[in-house]
Design an enzyme around this catalytic site. Structure first.
Site, PDB file in Angstrom:
ATOM      1  N   LYS A 203       0.760  -1.055   0.349  1.00 28.42           N
ATOM      2  CA  LYS A 203       0.377  -0.185  -0.082  1.00 28.42           C
ATOM      3  C   LYS A 203       0.488   1.442   0.102  1.00 28.42           C
ATOM      4  CE  LYS A 203      -3.874   2.445   2.644  1.00 28.42           C
ATOM      5  NZ  LYS A 203      -4.704   1.986   3.423  1.00 28.42           N
ATOM      6  N   LYS A 256      -1.892  -1.741  -3.886  1.00 28.50           N
ATOM      7  CA  LYS A 256      -3.141  -1.046  -3.672  1.00 28.50           C
ATOM      8  C   LYS A 256      -2.490   1.141  -4.121  1.00 28.50           C
ATOM      9  CE  LYS A 256      -6.233   1.921  -0.989  1.00 28.50           C
ATOM     10  NZ  LYS A 256      -6.649   2.013   0.446  1.00 28.50           N
TER      11      LYS A 256
HETATM   12  C1  PBG Z   1      -7.703   3.106   5.335  1.00 27.99           C
HETATM   13  C2  PBG Z   1      -8.257   3.081   3.881  1.00 27.99           C
HETATM   14  C3  PBG Z   1      -7.723   3.987   2.700  1.00 27.99           C
HETATM   15  C4  PBG Z   1      -8.277   3.179   1.643  1.00 27.99           C
HETATM   16  C5  PBG Z   1      -8.485   2.232   1.911  1.00 27.99           C
HETATM   17  N1  PBG Z   1      -8.724   1.962   2.995  1.00 27.99           N
HETATM   18  C6  PBG Z   1      -7.178   4.859   3.134  1.00 27.99           C
HETATM   19  C7  PBG Z   1      -5.629   5.416   3.570  1.00 27.99           C
HETATM   20  O1  PBG Z   1      -5.359   4.720   3.512  1.00 27.99           O
HETATM   21  O2  PBG Z   1      -5.222   6.867   3.620  1.00 27.99           O
HETATM   22  C8  PBG Z   1      -7.796   4.162   0.375  1.00 27.99           C
HETATM   23  C9  PBG Z   1      -9.421   3.755  -0.973  1.00 27.99           C
HETATM   24  C10 PBG Z   1      -9.551   4.238  -1.608  1.00 27.99           C
HETATM   25  O3  PBG Z   1      -8.314   5.574  -1.687  1.00 27.99           O
HETATM   26  O4  PBG Z   1     -10.526   4.390  -2.859  1.00 27.99           O
HETATM   27  N2  PBG Z   1      -6.273   2.652   5.824  1.00 27.99           N
END
Ligand code: PBG
Length: 333
Positions: A203, A256
Site C-alpha cells: 500500500k 494499492k
Molecule cells: C484505510 C484505507 C484507505 C483506503 C482504503 N483503506 C485510505 C488511506 O489509507 O488513506 C483508500 C481507498 C481509496 O482511496 O479508494 N486505511
C-alpha cells in the site's frame, strides 16, 4: 522459376486481419473481464434508509447498513465477486473504539448482507483510521508518532469483531508491521481459522486516496501516512512486504493503488502462487468520472479500459468503485 514470396513480413503478414470485425477481435481477445473478478467497496453510516452522496466520487454513496444490504443483493444478482466494507462512524476517539464495537456499523452491515445475499463473499477493511479522531491508522504517542506494536491488539480485536459478525475475509489496510501474523493468531485462537486474510501488503502513500478521505472522513488531522505506507518510488520493497505477509499467514495480497502500480502487480503475479488483488482506488475512479462529466472522454470506455489494464497486468481480482456499473455493462453485453 517463380521465387516463393518471403513470408513472415508485410505484405503477407497483416495483423489487421484479426482486427477486422468484432467477432474476430473477440475470438482472439487475450483477457476478458468478468463480474466475479470485481469487488465493490461500500461505506456504511449509521441509521436506516440513509444515503449520502460523496461529492468527490460521483455515483458513490455512504449508506446505512440496510441500504448496504440492498446494494449487496444487487451485487450478488450481477455476479460480483464480493463486497468490501468500510465503517464511517459519527463517534471517533483516540483508539478507534467504535471499530471494535460488536454492534458497530460494519458488524451491522455484515449481518444485514448475510440475510440479503447469503452467498456473496463479504470482505471487511481492518484499520483504525476510519474510527480514530486523529485519522491515523494506529494509536499515537504524545508526540503524534504512530505506535506499531500497541496498535496490533486493537487491529486483532477489530478483525475478531468482523469475524464474529460473519465476515468471510478480513483485509488489514493499516500497514503496521506484524499485523497479519497477529490477526491470524487472534482469529485462530478464537475459533475463526476459516476466516481468510487479504492483506493490503503493498500500500503506497498515494495522492490517489484523496476522494476516499472525503468519503470516509479519515484525513489525518496532523501529518501524513508516509511513516507507514510505502514510498511510491519503491518496487523491490513490494516483494519484501509481500513475502513477510505471506510468511505471517496472508491468504491473498493486494496492491494499492492499481493503475499507477501495474508494474508491481505484474511482478507479484509472476512470482507468487497466491491470488493477487489490485485496488482501483478512489482517485483513479474520480479522475475518470470527472473527465467524463466534463466531456473530455468516454467514461464507460475509460472504465472498461482501466479495469482491463489491471487484469492484463495480472490481477486476479479488482476492488473497484466501478464494480456495479462494469458488471451491468458486462452482463448486458
Ligand atoms: C484505510 C484505507 C484507505 C483506503 C482504503 N483503506 C485510505 C488511506 O489509507 O488513506 C483508500 C481507498 C481509496 O482511496 O479508494 N486505511
Amino acid at each position: 522459376m517463380l521465387r516463393a514470396p518471403a513470408m513472415g513480413s508485410f505484405p503477407q503478414i497483416r495483423p489487421r486481419r484479426l482486427r477486422r470485425t468484432e467477432g474476430l477481435r473477440r475470438l482472439v481477445r487475450e483477457h476478458t473481464l468478468a463480474p466475479e473478478r470485481l469487488v465493490y467497496p461500500m461505506f456504511c453510516v449509521p441509521g436506516s434508509g440513509v444515503r449520502e452522496p460523496i461529492q468527490s466520487m460521483p455515483g458513490i454513496f455512504r449508506q446505512s447498513p440496510d441500504l448496504c444490504a440492498e446494494l449487496a443483493h444487487e451485487a450478488s444478482s450481477l455476479g460480483l465477486g464480493g463486497v468490501l466494507l468500510f465503517g464511517v462512524p459519527t463517534q471517533k476517539d483516540a483508539t478507534g473504539s467504535s471499530g471494535r464495537d460488536p454492534e458497530g456499523l460494519v458488524p451491522q452491515a455484515i449481518r444485514a448482507i448475510r440475510k440479503a445475499a447469503p452467498e456473496l463473499p463479504v470482505v471487511t477493511d481492518v484499520c483504525l483510521c476510519d474510527y480514530t479522531d486523529h485519522g491515523h491508522c494506529g494509536v499515537l504517542t504524545p508526540e503524534g508518532e504512530v505506535r506499531n506494536d500497541a496498535t496490533l491488539p486493537l487491529l486483532v480485536e477489530q478483525a475478531l469483531t468482523h469475524a464474529r459478525a460473519g465476515a468471510d475475509v478480513v483485509a488489514p489496510s493499516d500497514m503496521m508491521d506484524g499485523r497479519v501474523g497477529a490477526i491470524r493468531r487472534g482469529l485462530d485462537e478464537a475459533g475463526f481459522s476459516h476466516v481468510a486474510i487479504l492483506s493490503y501488503a503493498v500500500k503506497y502513500a498515494s495522492a490517489f486516496y484523496g476522494p476516499f478521505r472525503e468519503a470516509a472522513h479519515n484525513a489525518p488531522a496532523r501529518g501524513d501516512r508516509r511513516g507507514y505506507q510505502m514510498d511510491p518510488a519503491n518496487a523491490r520493497e513490494a516483494l519484501r512486504e509481500v513475502e513477510l505477509d505471506l510468511d505471517e499467514g496472508a491468504d491473498m495480497v493486494m496492491v494499492k493503488p492499481a493503475i499507477a502500480y501495474l508494474d508491481v502487480v505484474r511482478q507479484l503475479r509472476d512470482r507468487l502462487d497466491v491470488p493477487v488483488f489490485a485496488y482501483n482506488v478512489s482517485g483513479e475512479y474520480s479522475m475518470v468520472r470527472a473527465a467524463a462529466q466534463a466531456g473530455f472522454l468516454d467514461g464507460q470506455r475509460a472504465m472498461m479500459e482501466s479495469l482491463t489494464s489491471i487484469q492484463r497486468a495480472g490481477a486476479d481480482g479488482i476492488v473497484t468503485y466501478f464494480a456495479l456499473e462494469a458488471a451491468k455493462a458486462l452482463v448486458g453485453s
